[in-house]
Write an enzyme that holds these catalytic residues in place. Sequence first.
Site, mmCIF file in Angstrom:
data_model
loop_
_atom_site.group_PDB
_atom_site.id
_atom_site.type_symbol
_atom_site.label_atom_id
_atom_site.label_comp_id
_atom_site.label_asym_id
_atom_site.label_seq_id
_atom_site.Cartn_x
_atom_site.Cartn_y
_atom_site.Cartn_z
ATOM 1 N N ARG A 267 3.950 14.267 2.584
ATOM 2 C CA ARG A 267 2.572 14.279 2.081
ATOM 3 C C ARG A 267 1.532 14.296 3.200
ATOM 4 O O ARG A 267 0.356 14.542 2.937
ATOM 5 C CB ARG A 267 2.350 13.046 1.196
ATOM 6 N N ARG B 76 -12.711 -16.416 -8.665
ATOM 7 C CA ARG B 76 -13.242 -15.054 -8.751
ATOM 8 C C ARG B 76 -13.235 -14.552 -10.190
ATOM 9 O O ARG B 76 -12.340 -14.847 -10.968
ATOM 10 C CB ARG B 76 -12.439 -14.115 -7.862
ATOM 11 N N PRO C 76 5.184 2.707 0.169
ATOM 12 C CA PRO C 76 5.967 1.532 0.558
ATOM 13 C C PRO C 76 5.101 0.278 0.592
ATOM 14 O O PRO C 76 3.986 0.301 1.096
ATOM 15 C CB PRO C 76 6.471 1.898 1.958
ATOM 16 N N GLU C 77 5.625 -0.810 0.030
ATOM 17 C CA GLU C 77 4.910 -2.082 0.027
ATOM 18 C C GLU C 77 5.590 -3.012 1.031
ATOM 19 O O GLU C 77 6.470 -2.602 1.777
ATOM 20 C CB GLU C 77 4.907 -2.664 -1.384
ATOM 21 N N HIS D 168 8.769 19.020 8.055
ATOM 22 C CA HIS D 168 7.797 17.927 7.882
ATOM 23 C C HIS D 168 7.962 16.812 8.919
ATOM 24 O O HIS D 168 7.477 15.707 8.715
ATOM 25 C CB HIS D 168 7.869 17.331 6.476
#
Length: 284
Positions: free
Chosen positions: A112, A155, A2-3, A93
Site C-alpha cells: 500500500r 471524558r 498492525p497494532e 513492492h
Amino acid sequence: MPELPEVETVRRTLNVLVAGKRIEKVTVHLPRIIQRPDDISQFAFMLQGQTIRSVERRGKFLRLVLDELILVSHLRMEGRYGVYGAEEPLEKHTHVVFHFDDGTELRYKDVRQFGTMHLFAPGEDNLLPPLNKLGREPLDDTFTLADFRERIGSRTTKIKPLLLNQEVITGIGNIYVDESLHRSGIHPERTADSLSRTELASLHESIVTILQEAVDAGGSSIKSYVNGQGEMGMFQQQLLVYGRTGQPCTRCEQLILKTVVGGRGTHYCPACQKPKRARKTAKL
C-alpha cells in the site's frame, strides 16, 4: 493496520534477526517512505557503517537503535520487514533495502506504500513527531488502574474512539478495542464518563489481558500481517467479536452486530454489551 501485539512480535523477531548487524549501504526504491531527512542520499549516507544495537517499540512504531542514530519506522497498513540473502531476487513492492556487511539484507516491503521512516539523533525522537505526542503504553507498569481512570474517566467522548486515540493510550487499534469492550461488557457508544468505577476496572483489566494474550499468540493475522520470519499470528482464532458479524456470541448466542462508531467499523454483542444512557453514574 498492525497494532501493538503485531508490532511487538515484529520487534522481537527483528531483534533476533538483525541486532548486531552492520549496515554497509542502504538502497531506497520509493523515496516517499523516507520522511526524515527529506534528502534520500543523506538518509543512506547517515546509515552507512551504523550497527543495529537493538529493536524497540513505542506504540505501533518500531525504533531501531543504532550506534549514533534512531530509526523510527511505522508499518501502516501492510508494511513488513524480512531478512534475505543478498543473492535472493527482490520481490515486488520492496521499497527500502538495508545491506549488511555479512551478505544479508533487511528488506522493507509495502504493497500500500503508506509506511514511513524517520531518522533521529538519540533522544531527539521522543521530542518530535511522530513519537512526541503518544500516550501511555498499555503493557507498561505505569499503566495502572488509577492512571487509566485519570486519563479517561471524566471524558464525555464515546469510549471506542477515545481508546483509539493514540495520544491517550498508544498501540491499541480497532481489533483490540472491540475485543476489550466485549470482554468487559461495555457498549462501544457509551461515553467514558458514564462508566462506573467497576466498569473502568474491568475495561482496564481487559485491555491489559487481551493485549498480552495477543502478544503471546504472535498477534492477529487478519489480512496480510506476518512477522519478520514470514510467520502468521494466531490470536485471530481467539477473537470473539471482531470480524464475526452475523455469527453467534460465544457467551449468549446472540448474533454479533457491526456498526460504525467514530468512523470505524465496530463489532459488538447487543446482549452482552447493552447501551446505557450517556450520563455520569455514581462512582461506587
